[in-house]
Design an enzyme around this catalytic site. Structure first.
Site, PDB file in Angstrom:
ATOM      1  N   HIS A 139      46.832  55.117  56.424  1.00 27.51           N
ATOM      2  CA  HIS A 139      45.935  55.320  57.586  1.00 27.51           C
ATOM      3  C   HIS A 139      46.188  56.686  58.244  1.00 27.51           C
ATOM      4  O   HIS A 139      45.883  56.874  59.417  1.00 27.51           O
ATOM      5  CB  HIS A 139      46.150  54.254  58.685  1.00 27.51           C
ATOM      6  CG  HIS A 139      45.816  52.862  58.291  1.00 27.51           C
ATOM      7  ND1 HIS A 139      46.613  51.793  58.643  1.00 27.51           N
ATOM      8  CD2 HIS A 139      44.772  52.346  57.630  1.00 27.51           C
ATOM      9  CE1 HIS A 139      46.092  50.673  58.183  1.00 27.51           C
ATOM     10  NE2 HIS A 139      44.950  50.980  57.565  1.00 27.51           N
ATOM     11  N   GLY A 170      41.946  46.909  67.638  1.00 28.45           N
ATOM     12  CA  GLY A 170      42.396  47.770  68.735  1.00 28.45           C
ATOM     13  C   GLY A 170      41.247  48.252  69.604  1.00 28.45           C
ATOM     14  O   GLY A 170      41.390  48.395  70.823  1.00 28.45           O
ATOM     15  N   GLY A 201      43.507  47.075  62.590  1.00 28.61           N
ATOM     16  CA  GLY A 201      42.298  46.528  61.975  1.00 28.61           C
ATOM     17  C   GLY A 201      42.722  45.364  61.114  1.00 28.61           C
ATOM     18  O   GLY A 201      43.731  44.720  61.398  1.00 28.61           O
ATOM     19  N   ASN A 202      41.967  45.112  60.055  1.00 29.01           N
ATOM     20  CA  ASN A 202      42.397  44.098  59.107  1.00 29.01           C
ATOM     21  C   ASN A 202      43.710  44.558  58.466  1.00 29.01           C
ATOM     22  O   ASN A 202      44.684  43.818  58.398  1.00 29.01           O
ATOM     23  CB  ASN A 202      41.281  43.901  58.085  1.00 29.01           C
ATOM     24  CG  ASN A 202      41.539  42.668  57.266  1.00 29.01           C
ATOM     25  OD1 ASN A 202      42.087  41.683  57.756  1.00 29.01           O
ATOM     26  ND2 ASN A 202      41.188  42.737  56.005  1.00 29.01           N
ATOM     27  N   ARG A 251      38.245  60.278  49.937  1.00 22.72           N
ATOM     28  CA  ARG A 251      39.423  59.621  50.508  1.00 22.72           C
ATOM     29  C   ARG A 251      40.338  59.211  49.350  1.00 22.72           C
ATOM     30  O   ARG A 251      39.919  58.494  48.448  1.00 22.72           O
ATOM     31  CB  ARG A 251      38.998  58.379  51.284  1.00 22.72           C
ATOM     32  CG  ARG A 251      40.203  57.674  51.830  1.00 22.72           C
ATOM     33  CD  ARG A 251      39.877  56.304  52.306  1.00 22.72           C
ATOM     34  NE  ARG A 251      41.096  55.678  52.776  1.00 22.72           N
ATOM     35  CZ  ARG A 251      41.250  54.382  52.904  1.00 22.72           C
ATOM     36  NH1 ARG A 251      40.264  53.582  52.606  1.00 22.72           N
ATOM     37  NH2 ARG A 251      42.375  53.892  53.336  1.00 22.72           N
ATOM     38  N   ASN A 268      34.399  57.076  49.526  1.00 18.61           N
ATOM     39  CA  ASN A 268      35.582  56.225  49.570  1.00 18.61           C
ATOM     40  C   ASN A 268      35.434  55.170  48.469  1.00 18.61           C
ATOM     41  O   ASN A 268      34.678  54.216  48.611  1.00 18.61           O
ATOM     42  CB  ASN A 268      35.668  55.564  50.953  1.00 18.61           C
ATOM     43  CG  ASN A 268      36.912  54.730  51.120  1.00 18.61           C
ATOM     44  OD1 ASN A 268      37.669  54.525  50.174  1.00 18.61           O
ATOM     45  ND2 ASN A 268      37.119  54.233  52.328  1.00 18.61           N
ATOM     46  N   GLU A 300      37.339  57.816  60.427  1.00 18.85           N
ATOM     47  CA  GLU A 300      37.986  58.421  59.264  1.00 18.85           C
ATOM     48  C   GLU A 300      37.009  59.271  58.450  1.00 18.85           C
ATOM     49  O   GLU A 300      37.384  60.308  57.919  1.00 18.85           O
ATOM     50  CB  GLU A 300      38.620  57.322  58.391  1.00 18.85           C
ATOM     51  CG  GLU A 300      39.865  56.753  59.060  1.00 18.85           C
ATOM     52  CD  GLU A 300      40.350  55.447  58.465  1.00 18.85           C
ATOM     53  OE1 GLU A 300      39.678  54.425  58.702  1.00 18.85           O
ATOM     54  OE2 GLU A 300      41.380  55.433  57.797  1.00 18.85           O
ATOM     55  N   ARG A 360      47.950  40.455  55.289  1.00 20.61           N
ATOM     56  CA  ARG A 360      49.260  40.912  54.787  1.00 20.61           C
ATOM     57  C   ARG A 360      50.382  40.460  55.721  1.00 20.61           C
ATOM     58  O   ARG A 360      50.224  40.495  56.942  1.00 20.61           O
ATOM     59  CB  ARG A 360      49.299  42.443  54.690  1.00 20.61           C
ATOM     60  CG  ARG A 360      48.365  43.011  53.654  1.00 20.61           C
ATOM     61  CD  ARG A 360      48.615  44.518  53.493  1.00 20.61           C
ATOM     62  NE  ARG A 360      47.530  45.141  52.759  1.00 20.61           N
ATOM     63  CZ  ARG A 360      46.795  46.135  53.231  1.00 20.61           C
ATOM     64  NH1 ARG A 360      47.011  46.649  54.431  1.00 20.61           N
ATOM     65  NH2 ARG A 360      45.820  46.645  52.494  1.00 20.61           N
ATOM     66  N   ARG A 394      38.161  37.432  65.837  1.00 25.41           N
ATOM     67  CA  ARG A 394      37.177  36.715  66.681  1.00 25.41           C
ATOM     68  C   ARG A 394      37.309  35.220  66.463  1.00 25.41           C
ATOM     69  O   ARG A 394      37.362  34.433  67.419  1.00 25.41           O
ATOM     70  CB  ARG A 394      35.759  37.178  66.355  1.00 25.41           C
ATOM     71  CG  ARG A 394      35.445  38.528  66.954  1.00 25.41           C
ATOM     72  CD  ARG A 394      34.213  39.124  66.353  1.00 25.41           C
ATOM     73  NE  ARG A 394      34.491  39.600  64.991  1.00 25.41           N
ATOM     74  CZ  ARG A 394      33.799  40.533  64.369  1.00 25.41           C
ATOM     75  NH1 ARG A 394      32.765  41.066  64.958  1.00 25.41           N
ATOM     76  NH2 ARG A 394      34.111  40.928  63.159  1.00 25.41           N
ATOM     77  N   HIS A 411      46.971  51.547  65.042  1.00 22.06           N
ATOM     78  CA  HIS A 411      45.735  51.356  64.259  1.00 22.06           C
ATOM     79  C   HIS A 411      45.712  49.878  63.865  1.00 22.06           C
ATOM     80  O   HIS A 411      46.421  49.454  62.949  1.00 22.06           O
ATOM     81  CB  HIS A 411      45.760  52.270  63.025  1.00 22.06           C
ATOM     82  CG  HIS A 411      44.587  52.097  62.111  1.00 22.06           C
ATOM     83  ND1 HIS A 411      43.605  53.049  61.951  1.00 22.06           N
ATOM     84  CD2 HIS A 411      44.224  51.063  61.316  1.00 22.06           C
ATOM     85  CE1 HIS A 411      42.696  52.610  61.094  1.00 22.06           C
ATOM     86  NE2 HIS A 411      43.055  51.399  60.692  1.00 22.06           N
TER      87      HIS A 411
HETATM   88  P1  AMP Z   1      38.711  46.840  60.676  1.00 18.57           P
HETATM   89  O1  AMP Z   1      39.578  46.508  59.499  1.00 18.57           O
HETATM   90  O2  AMP Z   1      39.179  48.063  61.416  1.00 18.57           O
HETATM   91  O3  AMP Z   1      37.251  46.856  60.358  1.00 18.57           O
HETATM   92  O4  AMP Z   1      38.903  45.613  61.727  1.00 18.57           O
HETATM   93  C1  AMP Z   1      38.501  44.301  61.448  1.00 18.57           C
HETATM   94  C2  AMP Z   1      38.977  43.387  62.583  1.00 18.57           C
HETATM   95  O5  AMP Z   1      38.404  43.832  63.828  1.00 18.57           O
HETATM   96  C3  AMP Z   1      38.559  41.910  62.434  1.00 18.57           C
HETATM   97  O6  AMP Z   1      39.688  41.058  62.601  1.00 18.57           O
HETATM   98  C4  AMP Z   1      37.590  41.676  63.576  1.00 18.57           C
HETATM   99  O7  AMP Z   1      37.747  40.410  64.126  1.00 18.57           O
HETATM  100  C5  AMP Z   1      37.991  42.719  64.599  1.00 18.57           C
HETATM  101  N1  AMP Z   1      36.814  43.026  65.423  1.00 18.57           N
HETATM  102  C6  AMP Z   1      35.776  43.815  65.069  1.00 18.57           C
HETATM  103  N2  AMP Z   1      34.828  43.803  66.047  1.00 18.57           N
HETATM  104  C7  AMP Z   1      35.273  42.966  67.024  1.00 18.57           C
HETATM  105  C8  AMP Z   1      34.766  42.539  68.302  1.00 18.57           C
HETATM  106  N3  AMP Z   1      33.599  42.961  68.759  1.00 18.57           N
HETATM  107  N4  AMP Z   1      35.527  41.699  69.036  1.00 18.57           N
HETATM  108  C9  AMP Z   1      36.718  41.276  68.576  1.00 18.57           C
HETATM  109  N5  AMP Z   1      37.263  41.630  67.397  1.00 18.57           N
HETATM  110  C10 AMP Z   1      36.560  42.468  66.625  1.00 18.57           C
END
Ligand code: AMP
Length: 398
Positions: A180, A334, A210-211, A91, A7, A385, A241, A286, A208
């Site tokens: 995604h 999620g 995440g960030n 990817r 990636n 992924e 975003r 968090r 999905h």
């Molecule tokens: P990603 O882009 O899928 O890696 O997701 C990142 C996001 O997931 C960040 O905002 C983190 O705060 C959240 N995240 C990851 N692990 C945890 C956790 N154990 N508890 C709460 N939020 C989390």
């Protein structure tokens, strides 16, 4: 067969070596600051320690060479030579309208990916550099391109067209593509398995979160709508975003702030979302959760606005599919953020959703978080992924 999953970003390269039979991750790592002073590779064999080595990588070819060195290293390596790498899965962010599924990489495929560079100027050129670097170092190893956009190519015209003059679609292919896709495909497949049903018999909404974040409507196994658009900026409020905004805001702010349109778009990409809403506090859920718990009103508003947008997209996709059997949460937020899931689910009473607070207290595992008698099932399914890319690669090279 061992599959190397690559990636590539503009100055980074993430990799995993996956044994396709056991689906175990033999090794994984990250090359950072490629082409910038202070480049380094962080490598982890199996469950071993992460080892960071500072090493000069002036371009991606040197980064691929560094990855191969680590994978074949007598101490921290996991294979004895390049011959033990059966194929490489790449990817690729944007496949435009050219690719509705993964493909074996040929010169024609490289050309077709190049044609999509305009649509993803930050990502596709970097992905291509990754392909060319691997080609140089492993000329005889078959390679597969797995596209973020491919799964969404089944969207009907009414879902992918913008309300713009049609000629812009014809001339420039300005339309909604979605991203995604590998994750939406993987997670919708897996939830059907967990429910003991065929995906073809289900209406599934995948969140999905995440960030970067997107929602998709998967009707009978095919994507019929998704929240990201021409670029990943559309849709949900994300870490940094903005998601959907009135397009007139862009020129309005450019004038007020004395900035160019591109500078405002950069702000929409990098300084908005929950980061912007929280007054620049954090894009990490968090941090925002902790701040909201201590009474920070901007953090509270950021999380509420984020959850409301997720719920509105779920509602839109219930309408798109005339119903829903399962709603699934995946990706960092999620999978792990209990409060964020609770916020989004509080709007789902009209679907007969009831959440089991004990199940919803779990993190990072496959679990149904709705109660036995909930009319619509709600699940958490961790995405993977890299594994999905490895599976696609094996399917095509075998
Ligand atoms: P990603 O882009 O899928 O890696 O997701 C990142 C996001 O997931 C960040 O905002 C983190 O705060 C959240 N995240 C990851 N692990 C945890 C956790 N154990 N508890 C709460 N939020 C989390």
């Amino acid at each position: 067969m061992n599959i190397l999953v690559i990636n590539c970003g503009s100055s980074s390269l993430k990799y995993q070596l996956i044994d396709s039979e056991s689906e175990a991750v033999l090794a994984k790592g990250l090359c950072e600051r490629i082409g910038i002073a202070g480049s380094a590779i962080t490598h982890q064999a199996g469950e071993g320690d992460k080892i960071k080595t500072e090493i000069d990588m002036t371009d991606h070819t040197q980064a691929v060479a560094a990855v191969i060195d680590k994978l074949t290293d007598p101490e921290v390596g996991v294979v004895s030579s390049l011959d033990e790498i059966g194929a490489v899965g790449h990817r690729i962010v944007h496949g435009g309208e050219n690719f509705a599924s993964s493909v074996i990489i040929t010169d024609e495929v490289i050309e077709a990916i190049e044609k999509c560079n305009d649509l993803a100027p930050l990502h596709n050129p970097a992905n291509l550099i990754g392909i060319n670097s691997c080609k140089e170092i492993m000329p005889n190893v078959p390679m597969v391109a797995v596209f973020d956009t491919a799964f969404h190519q089944t969207m009907p015209k009414k879902a992918y067209l913008y309300g713009l003059p049609y000629e812009y679609y014809e001339k420039y292919k300005v339309r909604r593509y979605g991203f995604h896709g590998t994750s939406h495909d993987f997670v919708s497949n897996r939830v059907a398995e967990l429910m003991g049903k065929k995906r073809e018999d289900l209406k599934i909404i995948v969140c999905h979160l995440g960030n970067g974040a997107s929602v998709s409507a998967v009707l009978h196994g095919q994507c019929v709508d998704t929240s990201m658009g021409l670029t990943p900026l559309e849709g949900l409020i994300m870490g940094t975003r903005s998601g959907d905004i009135d397009p007139a805001i862009v020129s309005f702010l450019a004038e007020k702030e004395g900035k160019t349109v591109q500078e405002i778009i950069d702000i929409c990409n990098k300084k908005s979302g929950v980061l912007g809403l929280s007054g620049g506090l954090s894009s990490d859920f968090r941090d925002l959760g902790n701040a909201a718990d201590s009474g920070n009103e901007k953090a509270q508003a950021a999380l509420e606005t984020w959850g409301y947008r997720v719920a509105k997209y779920i509602g839109a996709y219930v309408a798109a599919m005339n119903g829903v059997d399962a709603i699934v949460f995946t990706a960092g937020v999620g999978e792990n953020n209990i409060a964020a899931r609770t916020t989004a689910c509080q709007y789902l009473g009209y679907l007969g959703v009831t959440i089991d607070p004990v199940a919803n207290n779990e993190r990072g595992e496959e679990i149904r978080i709705s109660t036995e008698d909930s009319k619509t099932q709600v699940w958490v399914v961790p995405t993977n992924e890299e594994l999905a890319i490895a599976r696609e690669t094996v399917r095509l090279v075998k």
